[in-house]
Design an enzyme around this catalytic site. Structure first.
Site, PDB file in Angstrom:
ATOM      1  N   GLU A 110       0.855  -1.194   0.000  1.00 24.16           N
ATOM      2  CA  GLU A 110       0.000   0.000   0.000  1.00 24.16           C
ATOM      3  C   GLU A 110       0.882   1.232   0.000  1.00 24.16           C
ATOM      4  OE1 GLU A 110      -3.104  -0.191   2.970  1.00 24.16           O
ATOM      5  OE2 GLU A 110      -3.808  -2.113   2.190  1.00 24.16           O
ATOM      6  N   HIS A 225      -9.456   9.773   2.662  1.00 27.41           N
ATOM      7  CA  HIS A 225      -8.991   8.696   1.786  1.00 27.41           C
ATOM      8  C   HIS A 225      -9.154   9.163   0.348  1.00 27.41           C
ATOM      9  CE1 HIS A 225      -8.408   4.771  -0.011  1.00 27.41           C
ATOM     10  NE2 HIS A 225      -8.041   4.312   1.168  1.00 27.41           N
ATOM     11  N   ARG A 269      -0.876   9.074   1.717  1.00 24.92           N
ATOM     12  CA  ARG A 269      -2.305   9.265   1.501  1.00 24.92           C
ATOM     13  C   ARG A 269      -2.710  10.738   1.451  1.00 24.92           C
ATOM     14  NH1 ARG A 269      -5.931   5.355   5.022  1.00 24.92           N
ATOM     15  NH2 ARG A 269      -5.041   3.798   3.634  1.00 24.92           N
ATOM     16  N   HIS A 330     -11.942   9.745   6.413  1.00 28.26           N
ATOM     17  CA  HIS A 330     -11.696   8.309   6.622  1.00 28.26           C
ATOM     18  C   HIS A 330     -11.225   7.994   8.042  1.00 28.26           C
ATOM     19  CE1 HIS A 330     -10.663   4.251   5.452  1.00 28.26           C
ATOM     20  NE2 HIS A 330      -9.385   4.415   5.771  1.00 28.26           N
ATOM     21  N   ARG A 365      -1.619   9.312   8.779  1.00 33.78           N
ATOM     22  CA  ARG A 365      -1.409   7.898   9.123  1.00 33.78           C
ATOM     23  C   ARG A 365      -0.947   7.092   7.911  1.00 33.78           C
ATOM     24  NH1 ARG A 365      -4.637   3.518   8.625  1.00 33.78           N
ATOM     25  NH2 ARG A 365      -6.507   4.725   8.187  1.00 33.78           N
ATOM     26  N   SER A 370      -3.671   1.338  11.324  1.00 35.48           N
ATOM     27  CA  SER A 370      -4.673   1.635  12.358  1.00 35.48           C
ATOM     28  C   SER A 370      -5.105   0.390  13.127  1.00 35.48           C
ATOM     29  CB  SER A 370      -5.883   2.333  11.750  1.00 35.48           C
ATOM     30  OG  SER A 370      -6.356   1.611  10.656  1.00 35.48           O
TER      31      SER A 370
END
Ligand code: SIN
Length: 518
Positions: A110, A225, A269, A330, A365, A370
């Site tokens: 990711e 997001h 992100r 998000h 983040r 998370s």
């Protein structure tokens, strides 16, 4: 041994309940909806942890710190990456069947991870698999479970949390006393018009902790997001889809992310979400496109079965055509300030999971950290539940000015215009979204000051009070932070904030919000 009241039924609450019971405590768990409902259940991408020989804790540490834009607390990140692998092994023992291939555990990539290290289950149903396994585990323990029971406020006596006022669906209010309260109430995505979160995510624990005098920080950092499907409900399309090779394209078919960042579609992100937002504005509001056609229908259906169904149900054949996407709120990076064991500034009160601000995420983040944070810090909290509360947890009372003005007063009042949730969410989206400026924030602040919240008499009104309190605090925090950092981007001050010193518990750089000082 302590009587422990855990509030919240996601990974953090369930984990704390299981481990507290195993440590010999008497545990009651209450949750606002049915046990399974919450953000955990909808987590797609997976859980990041260092479990493969080509990876290292140092790499995971560096990736997390980099993504956090200079605000992550190195001590908290160290705990996360060092203890993460053991917690993932615990999950496997609890019964989570992470996806496996011929050579063992499968792993995905990711954004902003320098290695593929994301474990997933059911393809894109990792959260649901974790939630199921933990619910089964908790049900095998002697944990008293009250569903459909909402936190109203914390009970505080002599400067210590001693329980909570709870609201049942019938409207009955009860006081539940406990030696220790663990808040695991999740985030507050419902502050914004567009969110990937379910309707329970109204920041109940964070707002109640603030009203009880606990310290909050970093509320200006909401993670948006980049790829929610631009369709009713803005369902999340996991970053893992880009990790498998999907690409963002503008209306002309151009892969615009490489114009913005050399890491392209896999930049952090906050960077991708802002670029998606900007490009959409530049093309007159038309959404940008996520092109997953190169993956092919078989891979999409096998690797992302849940998403495949959602996208197709919305009328798109994503194996054949790019699909429209938009950013959506998000995750809350900020929340109730904790130390490295989940202790808050209010003795007797712990916070774990998204409700907590451990310092791990900084200003942005890292993907799939998370669920890991929730497990690691809930586990640590359960180890110290009946320890003496430290004399000095080192919680600094800094930045209190950020809670002044519109942010400083609780919103419940018998007079004034009662808050309209739809308008509040629209206001927050427009003025406190991916891009902010002083004028818009001041406008939001003024409008929020017009509203009051009715005394909570049912779930809806109790949530509205929490949303209004948090909206005011979030706007105050965003106004207080000049410059731009991570998810907090000021168009009137785009330079990277100079006060981006690394946050550490007890020395939150800005703004830490506590009601007493407001
Ligand atoms: C995603 O699957 O893209 C979301 C994962 C996360 O929020 O960490």
């Amino acid at each position: 041994m302590a009587r422990v009241l855990v509030i919240g039924g996601g990974i953090a609450g369930l984990w704390a309940a299981v481990k507290a019971t195993d440590a010999g405590h008497t545990v009651e768990l209450v949750t606002k909806a049915e046990l399974a409902e919450g953000n955990t259940r909808y987590a797609q991408g997976g859980i990041a942890a260092v479990l493969f020989p080509d990876d290292s804790a140092e790499r995971h540490f560096a990736d997390t710190i980099d993504a956090g834009a200079g605000l992550a607390d190195p001590a908290a990140v160290r705990v996360l990456v060092d203890e993460g692998p053991s917690r993932v092994r615990d999950l496997i023992r609890f019964g989570v069947a992470f996806d496996r291939g011929e050579s063992g555990l499968e792993r995905g990539l990711e954004a902003a991870h320098s290695r593929a290290r994301i474990l997933h289950a059911g393809g894109d149903a990792t959260g649901a698999a974790i939630e199921r396994a933990l619910i089964a585990t908790v049900r095998r323990r002697s944990v008293a479970i009250d569903e459909h029971t909402m936190l109203l406020d914390l009970l505080v006596e002599h400067g210590r949390a001693v329980g909570a006022r709870l609201l049942a669906t019938s409207g009955a209010v009860a006081q539940r006393r406990a030696d220790i309260v663990v808040l695991a109430t999740g985030g507050s995505g419902c502050l914004f018009r567009h969110t990937t979160n379910p309707s329970v995510a109204t920041g109940d624990g964070v707002a109640a902790a603030w009203r009880a005098g606990a310290q909050l920080a970093d509320l200006e950092f909401t993670q948006f997001h980049p790829t929610a499907l631009a369709a009713p409900g803005t369902p999340l399309i996991s970053e893992a889809v880009r990790g498998e090779g999907a690409a963002l394209r503008d209306a002309l078919g151009h892969r615009f992310m490489f114009d913005v960042d050399p890491r392209g579609d896999l930049a952090p992100r906050d960077v991708v979400a802002r670029a998606v937002w900007r490009r959409s504005l530049e093309q007159g509001g038309a959404p940008v496109l996520l092109d997953a056609t190169a993956l092919g229908s078989e891979t999409l259906a096998r690797r992302f079965p849940g998403l495949d169904a959602v996208v197709r149900a919305a009328g798109f054949d994503w194996a054949r055509e790019p699909v429209p996407v938009t950013p959506a709120a998000h995750y809350a990076m900020g929340g109730i300030v904790t130390d490295l064991h989940g202790r808050t500034s209010l003795p007797g009160l712990f916070a774990v999971g998204e409700a907590a601000r451990t310092g791990v995420h900084g200003a942005n983040r890292l993907a799939s950290n998370s669920l890991l944070e929730a497990a690691v810090f809930a586990d640590r909290a359960a180890l110290v539940l009946d320890d003496r509360w430290p004399d000095s947890t080192g919680f600094a009372r800094t930045g209190a000015e950020a809670a002044g003005g519109a942010g400083g007063a609780p919103s419940e009042s018998e007079s004034g215009e009662v808050v309209d949730r739809g308008e509040l969410r629209e206001l927050m989206w427009r003025h406190v979204g991916l891009e902010r400026d002083a004028r818009g924030l001041a406008e939001a602040s003024a409008r929020l000051a017009d509203w009051s919240a009715a005394a909570p008499r049912d779930r809806r009104s109790a949530e509205d009070r929490n949303l209004l309190d948090l909206a005011r605090l979030t706007v105050a925090a965003a106004l207080a932070r000049s410059g731009s950092l991570g998810a907090h981007f000021r168009t009137d001050d785009p330079a990277v904030a100079t006060d981006s010193a690394t946050a550490s518990v007890g020395a939150a750089p800005a703004p830490a919000l506590d009601r007493e000082a407001a």
